[in-house]
Design a protein around this motif. Structure first.
Motif, PDB file in Angstrom:
ATOM      1  N   ASP A 244      -7.252  31.837 -13.889  1.00 12.58           N
ATOM      2  CA  ASP A 244      -7.148  29.849 -13.272  1.00 12.58           C
ATOM      3  C   ASP A 244      -6.711  29.836 -15.088  1.00 12.58           C
ATOM      4  OD1 ASP A 244      -7.356  30.472 -10.663  1.00 12.58           O
ATOM      5  OD2 ASP A 244      -9.860  30.345 -10.445  1.00 12.58           O
ATOM      6  N   GLY A 245      -6.828  30.658 -15.682  1.00 13.31           N
ATOM      7  CA  GLY A 245      -6.869  30.015 -17.283  1.00 13.31           C
ATOM      8  C   GLY A 245      -7.891  29.870 -18.100  1.00 13.31           C
ATOM      9  N   ALA A 246      -6.910  29.467 -19.386  1.00 15.60           N
ATOM     10  CA  ALA A 246      -8.298  29.212 -20.506  1.00 15.60           C
ATOM     11  C   ALA A 246      -7.919  28.490 -21.176  1.00 15.60           C
ATOM     12  CB  ALA A 246      -8.733  30.592 -21.034  1.00 15.60           C
ATOM     13  N   ASP A 247      -8.638  27.536 -22.094  1.00 10.20           N
ATOM     14  CA  ASP A 247      -8.546  26.955 -23.085  1.00 10.20           C
ATOM     15  C   ASP A 247      -8.037  27.101 -24.338  1.00 10.20           C
ATOM     16  OD1 ASP A 247      -8.717  24.572 -20.917  1.00 10.20           O
ATOM     17  OD2 ASP A 247     -11.036  24.242 -22.022  1.00 10.20           O
ATOM     18  N   GLU A 248      -8.273  28.739 -24.710  1.00 11.41           N
ATOM     19  CA  GLU A 248      -8.088  28.911 -26.160  1.00 11.41           C
ATOM     20  C   GLU A 248      -7.726  30.317 -25.533  1.00 11.41           C
ATOM     21  OE1 GLU A 248      -9.356  26.372 -29.182  1.00 11.41           O
ATOM     22  OE2 GLU A 248     -11.381  27.820 -28.849  1.00 11.41           O
ATOM     23  N   ALA A 249      -7.069  31.361 -26.708  1.00 14.33           N
ATOM     24  CA  ALA A 249      -6.770  32.500 -26.572  1.00 14.33           C
ATOM     25  C   ALA A 249      -8.742  33.468 -27.008  1.00 14.33           C
ATOM     26  CB  ALA A 249      -6.330  33.257 -27.282  1.00 14.33           C
ATOM     27  N   LEU A 250      -8.441  34.598 -26.375  1.00 14.89           N
ATOM     28  CA  LEU A 250     -10.109  35.445 -26.626  1.00 14.89           C
ATOM     29  C   LEU A 250      -9.928  35.832 -27.932  1.00 14.89           C
ATOM     30  CD1 LEU A 250     -11.526  37.392 -25.872  1.00 14.89           C
ATOM     31  CD2 LEU A 250      -9.076  39.448 -26.662  1.00 14.89           C
TER      32      LEU A 250
END
Length: 80
Positions: free
Chosen positions: A59-65
């Motif tokens: 569902d998405g994320a606020d920042e990259a791994l």
């Protein structure tokens, strides 16, 4: 070629997952930045961690791994 395709797919998924795909700059330097990002991705040793992280964020994320070698660049595109 398989490795190139795999890494391009992961990089695209990362950009989509964090919402950066719609914020990639259109400046003169963007092409060079994308080439450098692709090079870092191709040479990254964290492919399985990347794939697992992407699968755990459908569902998405606020920042990259965090350990992504392109995280600083990709995150800067979200913030701009």
């Amino acid at each position: 070629m398989d490795r190139l395709n795999e890494r391009a797919e992961l990089m695209g998924r990362m950009l989509d997952t964090i919402g950066a795909m719609n914020h990639v700059p259109t400046s003169v330097h963007t092409g060079a930045a994308l080439r450098s990002a692709a090079y870092r991705c191709i040479n990254c040793s964290e492919t399985e961690a990347c794939r697992a992280w992407l699968e755990s964020h459908p569902d998405g994320a606020d920042e990259a791994l965090p350990n992504c070698p392109n995280a600083p660049l990709f995150n800067s595109w979200i913030d701009s």
